[in-house]
Scaffold this active site. Sequence first.
Site, PDB file in Angstrom:
ATOM      1  N   LYS A 169       3.476   8.097  -8.168  1.00  0.00           N
ATOM      2  CA  LYS A 169       2.144   7.918  -8.443  1.00  0.00           C
ATOM      3  C   LYS A 169       1.374   8.756  -7.472  1.00  0.00           C
ATOM      4  O   LYS A 169       1.649   8.743  -6.293  1.00  0.00           O
ATOM      5  CB  LYS A 169       2.080   6.696  -8.681  1.00  0.00           C
TER       6      LYS A 169
ATOM      7  N   TYR B 218     -21.614  13.100  17.802  1.00  0.00           N
ATOM      8  CA  TYR B 218     -22.624  12.089  17.281  1.00  0.00           C
ATOM      9  C   TYR B 218     -22.765  10.746  17.819  1.00  0.00           C
ATOM     10  O   TYR B 218     -21.658  10.074  18.237  1.00  0.00           O
ATOM     11  CB  TYR B 218     -22.666  11.940  15.853  1.00  0.00           C
TER      12      TYR B 218
HETATM   13  C1  LIG Z   1       3.519   1.538  -5.952  1.00  0.00           C
HETATM   14  C2  LIG Z   1       4.742   0.627  -6.636  1.00  0.00           C
HETATM   15  C3  LIG Z   1       5.960   0.842  -6.073  1.00  0.00           C
HETATM   16  C4  LIG Z   1       6.390   1.553  -5.158  1.00  0.00           C
HETATM   17  O1  LIG Z   1       6.133   0.779  -4.013  1.00  0.00           O
HETATM   18  P1  LIG Z   1       6.387   1.202  -2.535  1.00  0.00           P
HETATM   19  O2  LIG Z   1       5.789   0.092  -1.546  1.00  0.00           O
HETATM   20  O3  LIG Z   1       5.489   2.330  -2.268  1.00  0.00           O
HETATM   21  O4  LIG Z   1       7.614   1.395  -2.325  1.00  0.00           O
HETATM   22  C5  LIG Z   1       6.913   0.010  -7.082  1.00  0.00           C
HETATM   23  N1  LIG Z   1       6.681  -0.668  -8.055  1.00  0.00           N
HETATM   24  C6  LIG Z   1       5.420  -1.049  -8.397  1.00  0.00           C
HETATM   25  C7  LIG Z   1       5.150  -1.905  -9.709  1.00  0.00           C
HETATM   26  C8  LIG Z   1       4.505  -0.224  -7.796  1.00  0.00           C
HETATM   27  O5  LIG Z   1       3.172  -0.285  -8.091  1.00  0.00           O
END
Ligand SMILES: *Cc1c(COP(=O)(O)O)cnc(C)c1O
Length: 360
Positions: free
Chosen positions: A44, A255
């Site tokens: 994702k 800054y």
């Molecule tokens: C993002 C997510 C993962 C992966 O999690 P990590 O901590 O990045 O390994 C797995 N399951 C769900 C439902 C997620 O939202």
Amino acid sequence: MNDTAPPPPRPRLARLKVDHTAIVENWRFFKTQAPGAAVAAVVKADSYGLGCVAASRALAQAGARTFFTATSAEALIVRKALGEGPQIFVLNGPAATDLDLFAQAKLTPVLNSLAQIKLWDARGSAALHIDTGMNRLGIGPDELTRAALALKDTTLALIMSHLACANDLKHEMNAVQLKRFIDAATLFPKAPLSLAASAGAMIGPDYHFDLIRPGIGLYGSCALDADNPSLAAAATIEAPILQVRDVQAGESFGYGATASAPQKMRTATVALGYADGYLRSLAGAGYGVLAGGRRPVLGRISMDLIIIDVTGCAEAAPGVMVEFLGPNAPLNDIAARAATSPYEILTTFAGTVRKIGARA
Ligand SMILES: *Cc1c(COP(=O)(O)O)cnc(C)c1O
């Protein structure tokens, strides 16, 4: 201006290097960690900013058959990259507006509510997300029997839940969620089960079930509050020095003049700033790595520039690249210094540098 001699060509932008071999090695680490389970790949947010097309292809080539995205739009990109075959779960589930996309791209929705179950209407196989304590997405305890009834004609590809506190392996919430998950899963005796993401996979075999879902672990962070040396850095970000200056004692930097030179110093101005996702919270806390040494950030982060201390470093010169994330500037360390998580460093910093690189 003296324009008789053209300046030598030199890199002018920050760049992200993604090590796909490291991503594959990290995925294999999870296979050894959970030998009884299948290992999915969470890609994702464009593989946490690192680019989901190349990452998904490398992982599929190494044998990954199951992918997770947040949205159907992301899933479509992954489907185009991988072709038919691998299963792509969409964590946020379907909306009325993208049901056609699910069908066309052969995506598997994660159904998170009674409303989504109704919307999906047994169109094809689906995953069911059960909420066991995050109160974020998923079917709540009081809705479980209704969900089971509504899903009686749906092939369940997966029953899943998500842990709230797995980054702390000893957190009491882990066992609470594990028990709730096991209890809820008895309603769905035939479906494969999945509970653990990267950190959850480290708690122990009780948490592995049929499938684990690592994301951040693939990209090089253990996701735990303690470091895990088994995981390799997948993202390296370097930015070029634009100028080197000698600064007199008492002079200030950038800054707000928030920092000044206690003695005569040599500084380098680097083409990197918050517009590249280099967070302002790294003022006074961040560093770049040059010639094997950590060179502290001096003063505030500007939009496209920062100043680092290169006193005594003969290698500092215009055009020389300085590492701000990578094997020598570890993700967890940079995240801690920025007072944020490795997830935010990857999606904001790596994600932005990647987008800028794609435009350059
Ligand atoms: C993002 C997510 C993962 C992966 O999690 P990590 O901590 O990045 O390994 C797995 N399951 C769900 C439902 C997620 O939202």
